[in-house]
Scaffold this motif. Structure first.
Motif, mmCIF file in Angstrom:
data_model
loop_
_atom_site.group_PDB
_atom_site.id
_atom_site.type_symbol
_atom_site.label_atom_id
_atom_site.label_comp_id
_atom_site.label_asym_id
_atom_site.label_seq_id
_atom_site.Cartn_x
_atom_site.Cartn_y
_atom_site.Cartn_z
ATOM 1 N N LEU B 58 0.830 -1.212 0.000
ATOM 2 C CA LEU B 58 0.000 0.000 0.000
ATOM 3 C C LEU B 58 0.863 1.260 0.000
ATOM 4 C CD1 LEU B 58 -3.023 -0.653 2.348
ATOM 5 C CD2 LEU B 58 -2.994 -0.322 -0.111
ATOM 6 N N SER B 62 0.731 3.941 -2.948
ATOM 7 C CA SER B 62 0.164 5.287 -2.817
ATOM 8 C C SER B 62 1.226 6.370 -2.692
ATOM 9 C CB SER B 62 -0.817 5.345 -1.649
ATOM 10 O OG SER B 62 -0.317 4.687 -0.537
ATOM 11 N N GLY B 142 -5.161 6.569 -1.242
ATOM 12 C CA GLY B 142 -4.360 5.834 -0.278
ATOM 13 C C GLY B 142 -3.462 6.752 0.522
ATOM 14 N N TRP B 303 -10.746 7.138 -0.681
ATOM 15 C CA TRP B 303 -11.369 5.844 -0.957
ATOM 16 C C TRP B 303 -12.858 5.859 -0.635
ATOM 17 C CZ3 TRP B 303 -6.913 2.671 1.739
ATOM 18 C CH2 TRP B 303 -5.841 2.599 0.862
ATOM 19 N N LEU B 332 -9.104 -1.968 -1.295
ATOM 20 C CA LEU B 332 -7.910 -1.349 -0.710
ATOM 21 C C LEU B 332 -8.144 -1.019 0.762
ATOM 22 C CD1 LEU B 332 -6.579 0.915 -3.576
ATOM 23 C CD2 LEU B 332 -5.582 -1.151 -2.658
#
Lengths: 332, 357
Positions: B58, B62, B142, B303, B332
């Motif tokens: 992640l 991001s 993210g 998100w 995610l």
């Protein structure tokens, strides 16, 4: 013991007083209030003047936003609340207590059924996982349980709606009743089944989100008990495995389990804000979300105080239950 | 798995011998520092490695991802792409004709759509209702979630350590005062209050939209510090009765140092575990607020607001036909929350194997 409870209740009242002051201050600090929201269009078109708006604000008790003004109106709110009057909801045009008692039951029904399912599914799964620790079953169930707690409710709801309502078309998408169906007045059973059908998805979502917690809690506490000496003794005596697990181990796991599960009971009345909103179920959570977005201060106050009381009650109940299920515990 | 199980049985049934064995092993072979021991135990668990991999993925996705996109194709989260395509719409209706047969009536219309492009080689997940590239927006979303969660947890820990430390160490009226404040905050209904607060910020026009995120962090901190304070207080109440604290007191070390140099570091393992487990919770709160439109304001990506596109009250079109717009964002979130809780569980077991769940 009674002294302990009296002290606890006195303390709870003190906490609730602090909570109410804090929420009142916060909601009064909203710069655009209910009247601004409602009159914005009329102001723009010239149907209302600033004076009209000001008069309305005074009528609703929203005019004085100075610190002393807020304290004064808070005291007024407090004294009327003491008398059991939570005021009138701006948005719903009814007494707040009436709105609460009208919409609470559907929320309670959803929450209570998913609470029962959570117990029926979660506890046996937790027991089985703990008995077979580190087995494939244990890992699968644990990962699924964690996934349940990691899923945002709105995302799970959207997935469910996509699959069951749109793709498969077997469950209704939103709402509590089928708008296109007209029922005879006395067709109570049909209306009941129609409503139940609409509640299948919200209940499953809530159950899936919470079953993991119960399962993990059961598993953790079972493992602790299963590792203790008297379980070894029970096995050494030659007791059968089911007797060891269910009679000797599970009964002791019941102590923390009953304590925490009974503490959840009051919270069932609080409503599930997001899930109810996504599924457009007119429960107390849905009503509260709308009221909050519109700045309906009496309702915000009433609802949040209601939630806080439920939290305090939950803590008190789990304390009492702790003593009930475990006679060794003496509170002081 | 089988090996693990066996080891565990040995440890459980033979704890004393095992301690001796460990001691003997340490004398004969090499001494491992406590930190190394924790790391070793942490990496022995498969779930914690999976969690670590998820979080590393992640972070790369991001924080490095947007740089790559920007360097290679030169666009950011709010670049609008107008991709023209014809969308056929066929409606059909059945009706009985005058001759008694059933006829089906088709109505085919073509509309030119420039947004909502389907996944393609250039736009892996297509574009959304405003023509933004979804894949890129996932990266920026993210960033928001990860940055907010780390800052909020950091602030919560600082406030919790200071207040919990003071309450635990001084006791008496300080403890009473701090713990009553903790009680009040712990009793506040989390989501409704966050909604009130975020609605407040959204309606103040003098606050620029890009500053709202800081207020959001402050609110999330305000609602979450009580847990840390309780843990620190509990640990310190236990630790301050131990002999080494008496030694510290007799040597005349200042109270400030006694608390923050001698007591708090000993509560650190528990703090790290709670903080890691808390990160996922903050991400869930943040995405819920974004879902309700009270988080990071449009056009910035989050998100939660990407999933909000699928809200059926705004029309079922996206929920039904464009899963590419909202499913990846949800996945995610799940990866992030799951990753942090795997790591948190792994750390807890590694710090204190007796607590192994």
């Amino acid at each position: 013991m009674w002294k302990y409870f009296l002290r606890r209740i006195a303390l709870s009242l003190l906490i609730l007083l602090g909570v109410s002051a804090l929420i009142y201050l916060l909601s009064m600090l909203m710069p655009a209030d209910y009247i601004d929201n409602q009159t914005a269009a009329a102001l723009q078109s010239g149907a209302m003047t600033m004076e009209d708006v000001q008069r309305l604000k005074e009528l609703y008790g929203l005019a004085d936003k100075s610190f002393t003004g807020i304290i004064k109106s808070y005291m007024a709110w407090l004294t009327s609340t003491m008398k059991g009057d939570l005021g009138y909801s701006f948005l719903y045009g009814k007494p707040v207590t009436a709105v609460l008692s009208d919409y609470i039951w559907i929320s309670f029904a959803i929450a209570f059924i998913s609470y029962l399912l959570q117990i029926i599914i979660g506890i046996p799964m937790g027991i089985k996982a703990s008995v077979n620790q580190y087995s494939a079953y244990d890992y699968t169930v644990s990962v699924f349980a964690m996934m349940g707690t990691a899923l945002p409710s709105f995302f799970l709801s959207a997935l469910f709606m996509n699959v069951f309502a749109i793709r498969l078309g077997i469950l209704p998408l939103q709402g509590l009743t089928t708008a296109t169906k007209i029922f005879a007045k006395d067709a109570h059973l049909q209306i009941f089944f129609d409503k139940a059908w609409h509640l299948v998805m919200p209940i499953s979502v809530l159950t899936l989100l919470s079953v993991g917690g119960t399962m993990r809690f059961t598993r953790t506490n079972m493992l602790e008990v299963l590792g203790s000496d008297y379980i070894r003794t029970a096995r050494a005596k030659g007791l059968s495995e089911p007797v060891v697990v269910y009679k000797h181990a599970f009964r002791n796991t019941m102590i923390p389990l009953v304590t925490s599960l009974s503490g959840m009971l009051p919270g069932l009345f609080g409503g599930a804000m997001i899930t109810e909103t996504v599924f457009a179920i007119p429960g107390i959570g849905y009503m509260a979300l709308r009221a909050t977005q519109q700045g309906d201060i009496p309702f915000i106050m009433g609802y949040n105080m209601f939630l806080s009381i439920l939290t305090v009650a939950g803590m008190l109940i789990s304390d009492i239950m702790y003593m009930v299920v475990d006679p060794r515990v003496k509170l002081s | 798995m089988a090996v693990d199980k066996e080891k565990d049985i040995i440890i459980n049934s033979n704890e004393e011998n095992n301690d001796h064995a460990e001691l003997a092993a340490a004398q004969h072979f090499k001494v491992i520092s406590p930190g190394r021991m924790v790391a070793k135990r942490f990496f022995k668990s498969k779930l914690s490695i999976v969690g670590l991999a998820m979080i590393i993925f992640l972070f790369l996705f991001s924080f490095v991802g947007p740089l790559i996109v920007d360097a290679t194709w030169g666009y950011k989260e709010t670049q609008v792409f107008k991709i023209e395509r014809n969308s056929d719409m066929i409606t059909k209706a059945e009706f009985p004709g005058p001759d008694g047969k059933e006829y089906t009536y088709y109505d085919k219309s073509q509309t030119l759509v420039i947004f909502k492009a389907p996944p393609s080689a250039e736009h892996w997940l297509g574009t959304d209702t405003s023509g933004f590239d979804i894949f890129t927006r996932l990266m920026y979303g993210g960033r928001i979630s990860l940055v907010i969660s780390f800052i909020v947890i950091f602030l919560e820990t600082v406030i919790g350590v200071i207040l919990g430390g003071l309450a635990g160490y001084f006791g008496k009226w300080v403890d009473q005062l701090v713990m009553r404040i903790v009680d009040i905050f712990a009793c506040l209904p989390g989501l409704p209050i966050l909604l009130v607060l975020s609605a407040t910020i959204n309606s103040i026009e003098s606050i620029p939209a890009e500053h709202r995120i800081y207020y959001l962090m402050a609110f999330l901190t305000l609602m979450g510090w009580t847990g840390t304070a309780r843990i620190v207080r509990g640990q310190i109440l236990m630790l301050r009765e131990q002999e080494y604290m008496m030694a510290a007191e007799t040597t005349g070390i200042r109270a400030f140092h006694r608390i923050f140099r001698h007591l708090v570091p000993n509560a650190m393992p528990q703090l790290i575990v709670t903080a890691t487990l808390g990160l996922g919770g903050v991400i869930l709160y943040e995405s819920t607020l974004s879902y309700l439109g009270l988080g990071v304001p449009f056009p910035r990506a989050a998100w939660g607001s990407m999933i909000a596109l699928a809200d059926p009250s705004k029309g079922q079109e996206i929920l039904a036909n464009y899963p590419n717009m909202w499913v990846p964002a949800g996945l995610l979130i799940v990866i992030a929350v799951l990753g942090f809780s795997f790591i948190g569980d792994g750390l807890r077991d590694a710090f204190d194997p007796r607590m192994k769940r």
